[in-house]
Design a protein around this motif. Structure first.
Motif, short mmCIF file in Angstrom:
data_model
loop_
_atom_site.label_atom_id
_atom_site.label_comp_id
_atom_site.label_asym_id
_atom_site.label_seq_id
_atom_site.Cartn_x
_atom_site.Cartn_y
_atom_site.Cartn_z
N TYR A 71 0.84 -1.20 0.00
CA TYR A 71 0.00 0.00 0.00
C TYR A 71 0.88 1.25 0.00
CZ TYR A 71 -2.91 3.80 1.68
OH TYR A 71 -3.53 5.02 1.82
N ASP A 72 0.61 2.16 -0.93
CA ASP A 72 1.39 3.40 -1.07
C ASP A 72 0.47 4.58 -0.79
OD1 ASP A 72 3.03 5.49 -1.69
OD2 ASP A 72 3.41 4.88 -3.77
N GLN A 170 -10.48 -10.04 10.77
CA GLN A 170 -10.15 -8.88 11.60
C GLN A 170 -9.81 -7.63 10.78
OE1 GLN A 170 -10.72 -9.04 14.69
NE2 GLN A 170 -10.17 -11.00 15.57
N THR A 171 -9.22 -7.84 9.61
CA THR A 171 -8.81 -6.71 8.78
C THR A 171 -9.97 -6.14 7.96
OG1 THR A 171 -6.63 -7.73 8.60
CG2 THR A 171 -7.09 -5.96 7.08
N GLU A 172 -11.00 -6.96 7.77
CA GLU A 172 -12.18 -6.52 7.01
C GLU A 172 -13.45 -6.86 7.80
OE1 GLU A 172 -12.09 -8.34 3.10
OE2 GLU A 172 -9.90 -8.44 3.23
N VAL A 217 -8.45 -1.41 1.70
CA VAL A 217 -8.20 0.03 1.59
C VAL A 217 -9.28 0.80 0.82
CG1 VAL A 217 -5.69 -0.19 1.79
CG2 VAL A 217 -6.73 -0.30 -0.47
N THR A 218 -10.30 0.13 0.28
CA THR A 218 -11.33 0.84 -0.49
C THR A 218 -12.71 0.55 0.10
OG1 THR A 218 -11.62 -0.98 -2.07
CG2 THR A 218 -9.97 0.68 -2.61
N ASN A 230 -12.75 0.92 7.18
CA ASN A 230 -13.16 -0.35 7.78
C ASN A 230 -11.98 -1.16 8.30
OD1 ASN A 230 -15.23 -2.21 8.48
ND2 ASN A 230 -14.58 -3.52 6.79
N ASN A 231 -10.79 -0.91 7.81
CA ASN A 231 -9.61 -1.65 8.26
C ASN A 231 -9.07 -0.99 9.54
OD1 ASN A 231 -7.19 -2.94 8.68
ND2 ASN A 231 -6.49 -2.78 6.56
#
Length: 258
Positions: A71-72, A170-172, A217-218, A230-231
């Motif tokens: 991720y940038d 957990q990440t989503e 990320v979206t 959400n993350n």
């Protein structure tokens, strides 16, 4: 003649007001029906989740909740978000349904009502489409088998393979039914006939199914009147300080699309 013109104007005003009221009533009825449907679906889903066994993967939180590698943040902006997704939509989650007998990791079929197409083909606006959220309900036999088909659920304290389980990503984290979300979506493109057949079994087709593009990320959920990433990894202090642009973007989404 003058009286006739006045009468015509009067009738036109009455007709316009009646049409406006009819449109308003129709909109209010649709909103009422939508609220009733959300309530009914939420009750069904919550009952299933409540009666399931909650399973936590045996890995430390730091290994589960993370900003995706690659991720940038310097490339994150509203224009990049629009250009990087086939569709960017604001939608309401209308229903969640288990994808029973899905091997390995549970996935949940979601019906979402597209309130606004922020970018992309506007034809899906004001329509209900399908997407998929990570995690959800399954049975132990489909989640805890190794590649040779041996049942390993006992390692998680689940002796009966038929036990209904609920597993979180957990990440989503999964949104609740009735939540408003902003998502980057892509039209479903199956890899092959097997892939297409697998999804068709759950009622997900090339016509109605849209996948979340880069969900880590979206993906924003409206909570307490504001859209929030959400993350949860981005809200860890070290990640928040090193990724300012995604928070600037979140602020802009709140300013424009609340």
């Amino acid at each position: 003649m003058k009286i006739k013109k006045i009468l015509l104007v009067f009738l036109f005003v009455i007709f316009a007001l009646a049409a406006g009221c009819q449109h308003q009533n129709k909109r209010e009825i649709n909103q009422t029906e939508q609220a009733q449907l959300v309530k009914k679906n939420r009750e069904v889903w919550n009952k299933k989740v409540k009666s399931s066994k909650k399973v936590q993967l045996n890995a430390p939180n730091d290994d589960i909740v993370s900003v995706p590698s690659g991720y940038d943040d310097t490339n994150m902006s509203l224009s990049r978000l629009k250009n990087g997704n086939q569709y960017l939509v604001k939608a309401k989650v209308m229903n969640l349904q288990p994808e029973w007998k899905r091997p390995f990791t549970p996935e949940t079929k979601a019906s979402i009502f597209v309130e606004k197409v922020i970018s992309g083909d506007k034809s899906i606006q004001n329509s209900t489409i399908k997407t998929e959220f990570s995690g959800g309900l399954s049975t132990a036999e489909y989640c805890f088998n190794d590649i040779e088909g041996r049942y390993l659920g006992e390692d998680f304290g689940i002796d009966d393979p038929k036990t209904v389980i609920y597993m979180k990503n957990q990440t989503e984290p999964m949104p609740k039914i009735g939540s408003t979300v902003i998502l980057g979506l892509e039209k479903f493109r199956p890899d092959d006939k097997y892939h297409e057949k697998l999804y068709k079994k759950y009622g997900l087709t090339k016509e109605n199914f849209f996948t979340i593009n880069n969900p880590e990320v979206t993906y924003w959920i409206k909570k307490h009147g504001r859209f929030k990433l959400n993350n949860p990894a981005f809200y860890q202090k070290e990640n928040r300080n090193s990724n300012p642009n995604i928070f600037k973007l979140t602020k802009k989404l709140n300013e424009k699309y609340l």
